[in-house]
Design an enzyme around this catalytic site. Structure first.
Site, mmCIF file in Angstrom:
data_model
loop_
_atom_site.group_PDB
_atom_site.id
_atom_site.type_symbol
_atom_site.label_atom_id
_atom_site.label_comp_id
_atom_site.label_asym_id
_atom_site.label_seq_id
_atom_site.Cartn_x
_atom_site.Cartn_y
_atom_site.Cartn_z
ATOM 1 N N SER A 183 0.806 -1.397 0.041
ATOM 2 C CA SER A 183 0.197 -0.072 -0.039
ATOM 3 C C SER A 183 0.872 1.212 -0.178
ATOM 4 O O SER A 183 0.497 2.464 -0.713
ATOM 5 C CB SER A 183 -0.844 -0.066 1.405
ATOM 6 O OG SER A 183 -0.220 -0.194 2.340
ATOM 7 N N HIS A 233 1.657 4.591 4.872
ATOM 8 C CA HIS A 233 0.954 5.093 4.050
ATOM 9 C C HIS A 233 1.312 6.687 3.846
ATOM 10 O O HIS A 233 1.431 7.227 2.469
ATOM 11 C CB HIS A 233 -0.668 5.243 4.555
ATOM 12 C CG HIS A 233 -1.109 3.942 4.508
ATOM 13 N ND1 HIS A 233 -2.566 3.605 4.760
ATOM 14 C CD2 HIS A 233 -0.609 2.696 3.967
ATOM 15 C CE1 HIS A 233 -2.886 2.517 4.575
ATOM 16 N NE2 HIS A 233 -1.815 1.660 4.185
#
Length: 364
Positions: A183, A233
């Site tokens: 991610s 992230h």
């Protein structure tokens, strides 16, 4: 089955209105566990891949397909891969432990590991959509270079952020925090894709600029899923911003490709210099204790100012007619005076005359 799912959705919605985000997390976990949604996610991913790559007349981005296959194979570990690949618990990335022990294996491999099938499905769906668009617009080579750059930047920036946060407070949480998953790289790819766009997107009922949507998505994901890596992230988004800045600084050229070309140019120049120096040494020959020995491709080839003995193949100066290595007389009786060649012949010399000439040469 259908009525139970609809009633559960209505119940979850009512509790969200009254109790907040924490109730939503509990309901989502119960919904997934009761109906085993993760069991059918891989066939859905396969259908998406077939739909994207099976359309006639469209190109099929190979790097995106390779990334998808790599992540799926590492997750399922079929056949001998189960014994070859390290376990997930051994490869999970911890920022503080990396700084202490320099675990580069965890640094580069942890993005390709996933904790569950749902985790893999969400990341691969995003990779399929983002990767296909970027690779078709950038080209496979530049896209692969960008993915490698974002992987290193996202992991490195996350490590720096963990160091900064640990200086501001208790670092115990960062020692206990281990992260895996693609991610971080995906957030960087989305940042590159939407970084210079001015159109609006519809996100959770709100119109927002596309270049800011990735930030909103990060905070929404963090609010709904407490166990996601916020630093991973955030590091991915900042990595995408750094990549766009570097690309603008280098006037559109890919940063990693430019770095590799510069390093290759430096190495190539050094190799060329070494080969040139070696060729010059071989051309001039090397000096032994009693003469100069040179290797040439042809026996008739002779350096200027020297003559070659036919017996021991030693090269001698034109100032002498006798080989310094084996005392053999010159056969061709030729020597070089300035730029002109003059030929002369002589008969056989006696031993005494040869001895006198050698003493004469030593006296000089």
């Amino acid at each position: 089955m259908g009525s139970g799912m609809s009633s559960l959705r209505r119940s979850a919605a009512s509790e969200i209105m009254g109790s907040g985000v924490s109730i939503l997390r509990q309901r989502l976990r119960r919904f997934v566990s009761e109906y085993n949604l993760v069991k059918g996610m891989m066939p859905l991913l396969g259908l998406q891949v077939v739909f994207e790559y099976g359309r006639p007349g469209s190109d099929r981005p190979p790097v995106t397909a390779a990334l998808l296959a790599t992540n799926v194979l590492i997750f399922f570990r079929p056949g001998p891969l189960h014994r070859i690949l390290p376990r997930t618990c051994d490869i999970a990335f911890n920022y503080q432990l990396f700084v202490k022990f320099m675990l580069f294996e965890n640094f580069f491999l942890s993005p390709f590991y996933h904790g569950s099938e749902a985790h893999l499905f969400c990341n691969m769906t995003s990779l399929l959509w983002t990767g296909v668009m970027l690779e078709r617009s950038m080209g496979s080579v530049q896209f692969a270079s960008m993915v490698a750059t974002l992987l290193g930047l996202s992991q490195g920036i996350a490590v720096l952020l963990s160091q900064c946060f640990s200086l501001l407070g208790d670092s115990t949480a960062y020692y206990d925090h281990h992260c895996i998953g693609f991610s971080g790289v995906l957030y960087g790819m989305i940042t590159v894709l939407t970084g210079q766009s001015n159109y609006f997107v519809w996100l959770q009922g709100i119109d927002i600029l596309a270049k800011y949507a990735v930030w909103a998505d990060m905070f929404i994901t963090q609010a709904l899923c407490a166990n996601v890596s916020f630093l991973g992230h955030l590091g991915g988004i900042l990595a995408g911003q750094v990549y766009l800045w570097l690309k603008h600084l280098f006037k559109g050229r890919d940063p990693l490709t430019l770095l590799i070309s510069v390093c290759a140019g430096i190495v190539t120049s050094q190799v060329r210099f070494a080969l040139k120096l070696l060729r010059s040494v071989l051309r001039q020959g090397y000096i032994t204790g009693r003469g100069m020995v040179v290797c040439h491709s042809s026996a008739r080839e002779c350096p200027q100012g020297l003559w070659r003995c036919s017996t021991c193949t030693n090269y001698n100066s034109l100032a002498t007619d006798i080989c310094e290595m084996c005392s053999t007389m010159r056969e061709d009786c030729a020597f070089l005076l300035g730029q002109h060649h003059q030929a002369w012949c002589n008969g056989e010399l006696s031993v005494e005359e040869i001895h006198c000439r050698r003493l004469d040469r030593l006296d000089r």
